[in-house]
Design a protein around this motif. Sequence first.
Motif, mmCIF file in Angstrom:
data_model
loop_
_atom_site.group_PDB
_atom_site.id
_atom_site.type_symbol
_atom_site.label_atom_id
_atom_site.label_comp_id
_atom_site.label_asym_id
_atom_site.label_seq_id
_atom_site.Cartn_x
_atom_site.Cartn_y
_atom_site.Cartn_z
ATOM 1 N N ARG A 98 47.579 11.869 33.965
ATOM 2 C CA ARG A 98 48.234 12.894 33.148
ATOM 3 C C ARG A 98 49.295 12.306 32.232
ATOM 4 N NH1 ARG A 98 52.527 16.272 32.720
ATOM 5 N NH2 ARG A 98 52.056 18.411 32.043
ATOM 6 N N GLU A 99 50.044 11.308 32.714
ATOM 7 C CA GLU A 99 51.129 10.774 31.907
ATOM 8 C C GLU A 99 50.633 10.075 30.645
ATOM 9 O OE1 GLU A 99 50.805 7.852 35.484
ATOM 10 O OE2 GLU A 99 50.425 9.969 35.045
ATOM 11 N N LEU A 100 49.346 9.674 30.612
ATOM 12 C CA LEU A 100 48.808 8.999 29.431
ATOM 13 C C LEU A 100 48.246 9.965 28.399
ATOM 14 C CD1 LEU A 100 46.928 5.900 30.921
ATOM 15 C CD2 LEU A 100 49.236 6.019 29.961
ATOM 16 N N LEU A 101 47.973 11.202 28.801
ATOM 17 C CA LEU A 101 47.411 12.174 27.862
ATOM 18 C C LEU A 101 48.412 12.513 26.763
ATOM 19 C CD1 LEU A 101 45.732 14.710 30.312
ATOM 20 C CD2 LEU A 101 44.529 13.320 28.611
ATOM 21 N N ARG A 102 47.886 12.873 25.600
ATOM 22 C CA ARG A 102 48.753 13.374 24.547
ATOM 23 C C ARG A 102 49.349 14.719 24.953
ATOM 24 N NH1 ARG A 102 44.820 13.016 19.458
ATOM 25 N NH2 ARG A 102 43.516 14.067 20.994
ATOM 26 N N TYR A 103 50.456 15.074 24.336
ATOM 27 C CA TYR A 103 51.203 16.282 24.730
ATOM 28 C C TYR A 103 50.311 17.519 24.715
ATOM 29 C CZ TYR A 103 54.979 19.708 24.925
ATOM 30 O OH TYR A 103 55.795 20.747 25.302
ATOM 31 N N ARG A 104 49.541 17.685 23.688
ATOM 32 C CA ARG A 104 48.686 18.869 23.557
ATOM 33 C C ARG A 104 47.622 18.893 24.663
ATOM 34 N NH1 ARG A 104 46.691 22.648 19.855
ATOM 35 N NH2 ARG A 104 44.416 22.737 19.647
ATOM 36 N N VAL A 517 55.794 10.985 19.365
ATOM 37 C CA VAL A 517 55.223 10.019 20.301
ATOM 38 C C VAL A 517 53.997 10.691 20.912
ATOM 39 C CG1 VAL A 517 57.351 8.777 20.892
ATOM 40 C CG2 VAL A 517 56.737 10.834 22.165
ATOM 41 N N GLU A 518 53.192 9.902 21.647
ATOM 42 C CA GLU A 518 52.011 10.483 22.278
ATOM 43 C C GLU A 518 52.383 11.597 23.247
ATOM 44 O OE1 GLU A 518 48.861 9.952 21.703
ATOM 45 O OE2 GLU A 518 49.113 8.309 20.273
ATOM 46 N N GLN A 519 53.550 11.484 23.886
ATOM 47 C CA GLN A 519 53.955 12.435 24.908
ATOM 48 C C GLN A 519 54.863 13.544 24.382
ATOM 49 O OE1 GLN A 519 54.533 9.016 25.310
ATOM 50 N NE2 GLN A 519 52.627 8.676 26.417
ATOM 51 N N GLY A 520 55.061 13.612 23.065
ATOM 52 C CA GLY A 520 56.006 14.602 22.567
ATOM 53 C C GLY A 520 55.676 15.111 21.185
ATOM 54 N N MET A 521 56.219 16.298 20.868
ATOM 55 C CA MET A 521 56.007 16.899 19.550
ATOM 56 C C MET A 521 57.217 17.760 19.191
ATOM 57 S SD MET A 521 55.532 20.420 19.715
ATOM 58 C CE MET A 521 55.977 21.385 21.150
ATOM 59 N N VAL A 522 57.367 17.996 17.875
ATOM 60 C CA VAL A 522 58.321 18.969 17.363
ATOM 61 C C VAL A 522 57.592 19.800 16.325
ATOM 62 C CG1 VAL A 522 59.205 17.348 15.616
ATOM 63 C CG2 VAL A 522 60.593 19.304 16.332
ATOM 64 N N GLU A 523 57.812 21.118 16.334
ATOM 65 C CA GLU A 523 57.052 22.017 15.462
ATOM 66 C C GLU A 523 57.969 23.078 14.875
ATOM 67 O OE1 GLU A 523 53.223 23.390 16.948
ATOM 68 O OE2 GLU A 523 53.679 25.411 16.230
ATOM 69 N N LEU A 524 57.790 23.354 13.582
ATOM 70 C CA LEU A 524 58.479 24.432 12.869
ATOM 71 C C LEU A 524 57.443 25.436 12.414
ATOM 72 C CD1 LEU A 524 60.709 22.239 10.500
ATOM 73 C CD2 LEU A 524 61.319 23.094 12.766
#
Length: 737
Positions: A98-104, A517-524
Amino acid sequence: MTRLLSLFLMLSLCFLAFADEARPKIGLVLSGGGAKGAAHIGVLKILEENRIPVDYIAGTSIGAYVAGMYALGYSAAEIEKLMLNENWSAGYSDAIPRELLRYRDKQHRDRFNIPIDMGYRDQEIKLPNGLLRGQTMSQLLQRSTGLVHQFGHFDDLAIPFRAVATNLETSEAVIISQGSIVKAMQASATVPGALQTVEYQGKLVVDGGIANNLPVDVVQALGADIIIAVDIGSSLLKRDALNSTLSVVGQLSTMLTNASTERQKLLLSDRDILIRPDVGEMSTTDFQIMPQAYALGEQAAQSHLHALQELSVSEAEYSAYVAKKRRMSRTWLVAVDRPLIELVVNNDSQVSELLIRETLGILEGDVVTPEQLEAGVANIYALNKFERVDAEFTDTEQGRVLTLNTKAKSWGPNYLQFGFSWEDNMSLESPISFDVGYTLTDLTANGGEWRNEIGLGVDKYISTEFYQPLDSDQLFYSRAKFGYDLKEWEFVDSQASAFEVTHAEYRLDLGIGYNYVEQGMVELGFIFERGSLENRDIINELEYDSYGGYVRFGFDDLDTIYFPTRGNRFTLNLYYRQDSSPDMFGTESSDTSLQIEADWRGGWSVARHAFVGIVSLATVDQQAGTSVHISELGGFLNLSGYSKNSLVGLHKVFGAFVYQYDLARDFLGMNGYPLYVGSSIEAGNVWAGRDSVSLDDLIYSGSLYLGADTGVGPTAIGFGWADDGEMTIFIFIGKAF
């Protein structure tokens, strides 16, 4: 003096060469047998101790692995160290950590927890041709063999080697004699139905045990004069053990394997030696028995010591034999330290080559290490777009060429996902939810996706979303999602009487985001909502409209969302809305609101002990009772003394500290899934109005539970209590929160 010494050395070498030609050529045959394959190493140890050279070697399944390692030049002690310290059980799971999967992808896995690979294409359901793809096993074999290149022929190894597989179309034996030694080992051990078939020279091949589990004829064809054959096949079950479908299927498989073995035994002559370690009753899949199998292999070889010692050579001859093996193996082992001159990507997918190269993280000019290659391949596989990802080296005079092969999922590009949960708190209600997702992928050049979801049971919803990466690296994206939700909220008034409110809502999200990053996102983005609240005691349905903007931030590298032992998950959501709704008398009101939601969950561990922290905060800056954007508390590790989501309000504070101990390995000998006994200390509450928020009103709660993070999500049974007298017994399977 120098000339005399040189002449002596030349004569010695000539004598050894003559002796090598004069003695009979010895061929070693290693059968298949799964975890029992450690017995082969015990036999090798006895051969080495008695100076018995091996001139040709062949194996089937696990025998192909041990034979291939020995052919590469590894000693019995080196193979023992590699084989017995490897986690072979992990090789039989292709789940991406799980830790390697992308955030989505993490969010999708948590919601759709049933691990079924299923697609829909050309008006029919598509499935893989094996339960496992063999990705993890391939990486395991790569670790064992190192970064050796592909061989033009296995005759070029320190010992000429052959691996045996079975042609799935014809049932005939396929002799693998060249190419990638990792692929040869894996093809020979590909259990049909359980593992995906391997293609070799245009043939679909599976485990060689079906066609030839003890390849005596293969070694004879190589030129062996005397055969040492090691049979670790399984014994047939007795009648009283044939009491299930699996046991009957296993018996049939053993019959086929043993039949091929018996045919090969007929080829042995009086000069040949058949060694049969006493491992027939042992499991082929329980890799904890390896040390026992190793010892039984030694014992079996010792029982044939008199016959084996007749094949011994002098110390000088054996030293020359070992030196020759080492010298040959150095020719490819030294090459692994040469720089990479070219990276070739054979990309059988719609994923951009640029994204694959950047995810691999290896550049021309690098001296590739095993750790670097393993991490790079694992990261590409974690993109969750591929059936298999593997890498092969070719050595040239100028340097190394790395060829990366990526194969798209054969059951794609349109995928079905399923989620399920059930829980019971010993009340009259047992909430069940069932989720279905259908995703169409690769709709645009950058990997656009159209995702559709539906939820039934206690959580009712339907939604459709288009997700569009804006660049080939898939760093930036746009997202449009429209959905409908139907919920029932249960409120408790000041007289402790409960009443239910039905909440129905249509919602549209339009956003643009950045995967920093692969594990994070920011969205507006912008959000539009229209919904209603209804109670059977209220005559008029109360409707509302809401629109505004939002900011979402997320980071998640937890190893599991349910019982984490390492990593952190943090989410922050900000919504600024213009809300309008009539009251129960029809009077229209409008107001702006700012909603803030922040959640953190982190885990860390020491040996079998794990510690988890949880913090959850939420607030809405409207007057009490004027917003539908409420928060909920109640349930396992969410104020455990209360039933799920039984407390609702506009403002929420919650925190918990959890201790877990893994019982599985220490007490039950289980390695597949951890089994935790855990306890929690929790505090929190919800409030309707900002003025009423007070930490003096915190409810203190705790729990004791027994839980496991299985392949279909968490399963737990436990007891929760609160300091105000609330208590609950909870049982759940699937998604808990």
